[in-house]
Write a protein that holds these residues in place. Structure first.
Motif, short mmCIF file in Angstrom:
data_model
loop_
_atom_site.label_atom_id
_atom_site.label_comp_id
_atom_site.label_asym_id
_atom_site.label_seq_id
_atom_site.Cartn_x
_atom_site.Cartn_y
_atom_site.Cartn_z
N UNK A 76 -0.87 11.83 -11.74
CA UNK A 76 -0.22 12.78 -11.23
C UNK A 76 -1.14 12.16 -9.75
N UNK A 77 -2.20 11.92 -9.58
CA UNK A 77 -3.47 11.60 -8.61
C UNK A 77 -2.77 10.27 -7.95
N UNK A 78 -1.84 9.17 -8.55
CA UNK A 78 -1.95 8.81 -7.89
C UNK A 78 -0.08 8.94 -7.68
N UNK A 79 0.70 9.65 -8.08
CA UNK A 79 1.81 10.00 -7.55
C UNK A 79 1.80 10.90 -6.36
N UNK A 80 0.93 11.34 -6.17
CA UNK A 80 0.60 12.28 -5.04
C UNK A 80 0.05 11.30 -4.13
N UNK A 81 -0.47 10.39 -4.39
CA UNK A 81 -1.13 9.26 -3.25
C UNK A 81 -0.12 8.24 -2.79
N UNK A 82 1.14 8.01 -3.71
CA UNK A 82 2.34 6.96 -3.22
C UNK A 82 3.74 8.57 -1.94
N UNK A 83 2.82 9.49 -2.91
CA UNK A 83 4.03 10.51 -2.17
C UNK A 83 3.65 10.15 -0.42
N UNK A 84 2.65 10.71 -0.30
CA UNK A 84 2.34 10.88 0.68
C UNK A 84 1.92 9.24 1.98
N UNK A 85 1.52 8.49 0.76
CA UNK A 85 1.77 7.00 1.76
C UNK A 85 3.37 6.21 1.88
N UNK A 86 4.10 7.03 1.59
CA UNK A 86 5.09 6.76 1.82
C UNK A 86 5.85 7.86 3.45
N UNK A 87 5.47 8.73 3.03
CA UNK A 87 5.73 10.13 4.04
C UNK A 87 4.88 8.91 5.53
N UNK A 88 3.69 8.99 5.26
CA UNK A 88 2.93 8.40 6.07
C UNK A 88 3.59 6.78 7.11
N UNK A 89 3.95 6.33 6.40
CA UNK A 89 4.22 4.89 6.74
C UNK A 89 6.24 4.93 7.56
N UNK A 90 6.13 5.92 7.27
CA UNK A 90 7.62 6.78 7.16
C UNK A 90 7.96 7.40 8.45
N UNK B 264 8.78 5.29 13.12
CA UNK B 264 10.05 6.57 13.90
C UNK B 264 8.87 6.74 15.16
N UNK B 265 7.58 6.78 14.98
CA UNK B 265 6.83 7.36 16.27
C UNK B 265 7.21 5.19 16.85
N UNK B 266 6.40 4.92 16.07
CA UNK B 266 6.53 2.68 17.15
C UNK B 266 8.20 3.04 17.38
N UNK B 267 9.11 3.60 16.84
CA UNK B 267 10.45 3.12 17.49
C UNK B 267 10.61 4.47 18.26
N UNK C 72 13.84 10.71 17.34
CA UNK C 72 12.88 12.47 17.87
C UNK C 72 13.65 13.69 17.51
N UNK C 73 15.02 13.64 17.57
CA UNK C 73 15.49 14.79 16.12
C UNK C 73 15.34 14.47 15.12
N UNK C 74 15.81 12.80 14.17
CA UNK C 74 14.89 12.66 13.31
C UNK C 74 13.85 13.38 12.95
N UNK C 75 12.78 13.14 13.58
CA UNK C 75 11.40 12.93 13.27
C UNK C 75 11.22 14.98 13.02
N UNK C 76 12.20 16.11 14.51
CA UNK C 76 11.97 17.29 14.17
C UNK C 76 12.81 17.40 12.88
N UNK C 77 14.25 16.85 12.56
CA UNK C 77 14.78 17.52 11.42
C UNK C 77 13.89 17.03 10.61
#
Length: 261
Positions: free
Chosen positions: A190-204, A208-211, A235-240
């Motif tokens: 469970x901890x590994x799954x949560x960490x992977x979700x947070x990592x994917x969200x942070x990278x995504x 977008x911010x770099x773009x 920016x609209x994608x981030x806001x969405x």
């Protein structure tokens, strides 16, 4: 004219011998049928230390009732409902639409000398009802590690004593037809799954911010409206995504919807 007296047969006819045999065969067939019906159930999940997660689809029996057939766990544990469960076919577990009452039953066996503690993960999260019972006792949902995972999964603690088997019943209801996934996890998974979700969200979000930064800088340097359009779209994608997360956090959870009834 000679007279011959009628005599009765002294030996039983072959037809008389067949009657007991036929009755015996019918009784044996009936007993075999009853044993087959009683054995027509999903197998018990035996816990082992060499796995981190396990799907419960192959170990689950189901009972589907109409939306108006509202029964308590006491009714489900008693005849005739207790005998109406059937195994999930080919591991294809689906919740029908219109809030049909879907009852799931599975048994967990702990062969070790130590008690075990696992997490039952129920998804998707948009179920109108998700109630887990151990015997006739209803179990509360487990506090979740992150808010993001709170709306994508529903978690329950599964405690199994040493050298014993525990039978669970799960009551689900869904507004739309959709597949249901039951996963048994340990806390490390469970901890590994949560960490992977947070990592994917942070990278995504970081990409977008770099773009946004890159396209905005190029738009001011070259005075090109195309880069500015790409920046505005990003920016609209981030806001969405931010607006979607706010809706997930502020909308009532399945547990809160159950309490409001």
């Amino acid at each position: 004219m000679p007279f011959t007296a009628a005599t009765l047969p002294t030996a039983p006819s072959p037809g008389n011998k067949l009657l007991p045999r036929v009755a015996l065969l019918l009784a044996a067939g009936l007993i075999g049928l009853l044993l087959t019906v009683s054995a027509f159930a999903a197998p018990t999940l035996v816990l082992h230390e060499d796995y981190e997660s396990r799907s419960l689809a192959a170990f689950t029996d189901l009972l589907l009732l109409a939306p108006e057939d509202q029964h308590s766990i006491t009714d489900i544990l008693s005849p005739p409902f207790a005998q109406q469960f059937r195994p999930v076919e080919n591991g294809d577990l689906k919740a029908p639409a219109n809030n049909h009452n879907l009852w799931l039953r599975f048994t967990i066996h702990n062969p070790t000398a130590e008690p075990t503690l696992h997490i039952l993960e129920v998804s998707p999260a948009n179920l109108n009802r998700a109630e887990l019972y151990r015997g006739s006792q209803r179990l509360d949902m487990t506090p979740l590690p992150t808010g993001m995972m709170m709306r994508s999964h529903q978690l329950f603690s599964i405690a199994t004593p040493a050298n014993s088997s525990v039978k669970y019943h799960l009551h689900l209801a869904s507004p739309v037809e959709q597949p249901v996934f039951l996963q048994l996890l340990d806390y490390a998974s469970l901890a590994q799954q949560v960490g992977q979700q947070e990592l994917v969200s942070a990278v995504f979000m970081g990409m977008l911010l770099v773009v946004v930064i890159f396209t905005t800088a190029r738009a001011f340097i070259f005075h090109d409206k195309l880069f500015l359009t790409v920046s505005a779209y990003t920016l609209l994608t981030i806001a969405y995504h931010g607006f979607a997360c706010c809706l997930l956090y502020t909308s009532p959870s399945p547990r809160d919807r159950q309490k409001s009834r």
